[in-house]
Design an enzyme around this catalytic site. Structure first.
Site, PDB file in Angstrom:
ATOM      1  N   CYS A  99       0.831  -1.203   0.000  1.00  0.00           N
ATOM      2  CA  CYS A  99       0.000   0.000   0.000  1.00  0.00           C
ATOM      3  C   CYS A  99       0.867   1.256   0.000  1.00  0.00           C
ATOM      4  O   CYS A  99       0.587   2.210  -0.729  1.00  0.00           O
ATOM      5  CB  CYS A  99      -0.924  -0.007   1.216  1.00  0.00           C
ATOM      6  N   CYS A 220      -2.582  -2.681   9.546  1.00  0.00           N
ATOM      7  CA  CYS A 220      -2.733  -1.263   9.219  1.00  0.00           C
ATOM      8  C   CYS A 220      -3.659  -1.037   8.027  1.00  0.00           C
ATOM      9  O   CYS A 220      -4.533  -0.186   8.064  1.00  0.00           O
ATOM     10  CB  CYS A 220      -1.364  -0.658   8.951  1.00  0.00           C
TER      11      CYS A 220
END
Length: 393
Positions: A99, A220
């Site tokens: 990400c 996360c």
């Protein structure tokens, strides 16, 4: 400098915003919208309403403009699909790292560049609330604002180094290891020289609206989305036996291999424990476990990184690529772990062969191995380990 700040709604990025404003930089905040609406509807959560409310309140206090950047389709295609494919193969992916590389410091920067090609002025840096430090040529490890703002034109991007944050618990270099040199060169991390306790105290002293907002827990990239619900949504359930690796006994049933990872202890539903996951047989859906009394012989001390990415002037290719020459480094195979001493060699193909000084019960193919030379992050890559059960009938 003119700085684009990734604002999440949490306390870390909020303090980063205030520090940058106090230093006299021109700050523009951006909230990245990444989850598809139909997926969230199925999972029964909406991560961004509360986040955006806090982000807007933080920006209003400093008269900082805030823009919402929709990246849902790119996020799904570049991050979610990869994570699901890895889980289906029985591996343990690191989607947070992807990400950062593909979205936060990749597609987002592309969006900024597209804005600059119109009427908007270009940004000198992309800032975030990560606990990490950068060292530009001729400087010391810090927030990354001491380097040339035109680092690409200066030809110094490849020389920017990534250093651990001073808080050993909050250090987040593990999640940044896959950033390309030009991505690192345009980053800044205002919290890298701080401990989390000091950041929280600063937020309270400033009276920030999110000063008492708890830190996000778990993985996360999922935020408030439960991990099992996310996996179940994409892969469903495929039950199979849980077996003792030492004698082959069937001890129970699992819902699907993708809900489990090597080293896992909780959530197995087995009595008489502790039991630990030590391997998976994807072809026949077997989850292999061992009792804690017999765990030590099943710990692994060797793994391979086939395609490492080195950051800056890494010692590994120079010191370890000549035949049997070895290099001493430390390595993290999980964000929560402390760097562990290891010995590496680099073969003719560039692959890293690593041996840990102390065997680890949680080594799993698909994880990211991140290497350090002292406090400097020198690089890393996806690791693979040999199966413990490949020769079983």
């Amino acid at each position: 400098m003119r700085i684009a700040l990734l604002l999440s709604g949490g306390v870390d990025s909020a303090v980063a915003l205030h520090r940058l404003c106090d230093a006299g930089h021109e700050v523009h905040a951006f909230y990245l919208k990444i989850w598809l609406e139909d997926e969230l509807a199925d999972l029964g959560v909406c991560p961004w309403e509360e986040d955006l409310r806090f982000a807007r309140a933080v920006c209003a206090a400093r008269d900082v403009p805030l823009a919402v950047v929709p990246l849902q389709r790119l996020y799904h295609d570049r991050v979610v699909r990869h994570a699901i494919a890895e889980l289906a193969r029985g591996r343990t992916p690191s989607p947070d790292i992807l990400c950062n590389q593909a979205i936060k410091f990749g597609a987002f920067y592309d969006a900024l560049r597209a804005r600059a090609e119109g009427d908007a002025a270009p940004f000198d840096r992309v800032a975030s609330g990560h606990y990490a430090r950068l060292r530009h040529p001729g400087g010391a490890p810090g927030d990354g604002l001491d380097g040339n703002s035109a680092v690409d034109a200066a030809g110094d991007a490849a020389r920017v180094e990534l250093w651990r944050g001073v808080d050993p618990v909050k250090d987040q270099t593990y999640f940044l290891v896959q950033l390309a040199p030009d991505q690192l060169a345009r980053c800044c991390f205002p919290l890298g020289d701080s401990h989390k306790a000091a950041v929280r105290a600063e937020a309270r002293a400033r009276g920030l609206p999110n000063r008492d907002r708890p830190d996000s827990q778990g993985i996360c990239f999922l935020g408030k989305i439960p991990y099992d619900a996310f996996v179940d949504h994409h892969l469903g359930q495929r039950p199979g036996p849980i077996r003792d690796i030492d004698d082959g006994r069937t001890l129970g049933t699992h819902r699907g291999l993708w809900f489990h990872t090597i080293g896992q202890r909780r959530g197995l539903g087995l009595g008489g424990g502790p039991w630990y996951v030590v391997d998976k047989s994807v072809d026949d859906d077997v989850l292999w476990v061992v009792h804690g009394d017999r765990l030590t012989p099943r710990r692994r001390d060797r793994f391979v990184v086939d395609a490492p990415r080195w950051l800056g002037a890494s010692p590994a290719p120079d010191d370890a690529a000549s035949g049997d020459a070895a290099c001493r480094l430390t390595v993290k195979v999980r964000h929560t772990a402390s760097p562990a001493p290891c010995r590496i060699t680099v073969d003719a193909s560039g692959a890293v062969n690593a041996q840990l000084d102390v065997p680890d019960a949680g080594l799993a193919s698909g994880q990211m191995a991140v290497f350090y030379d002292g406090a400097r992050c020198v690089g890393g890559g996806v690791l693979r380990v040999a199966s413990l059960t490949s020769d079983r009938a």
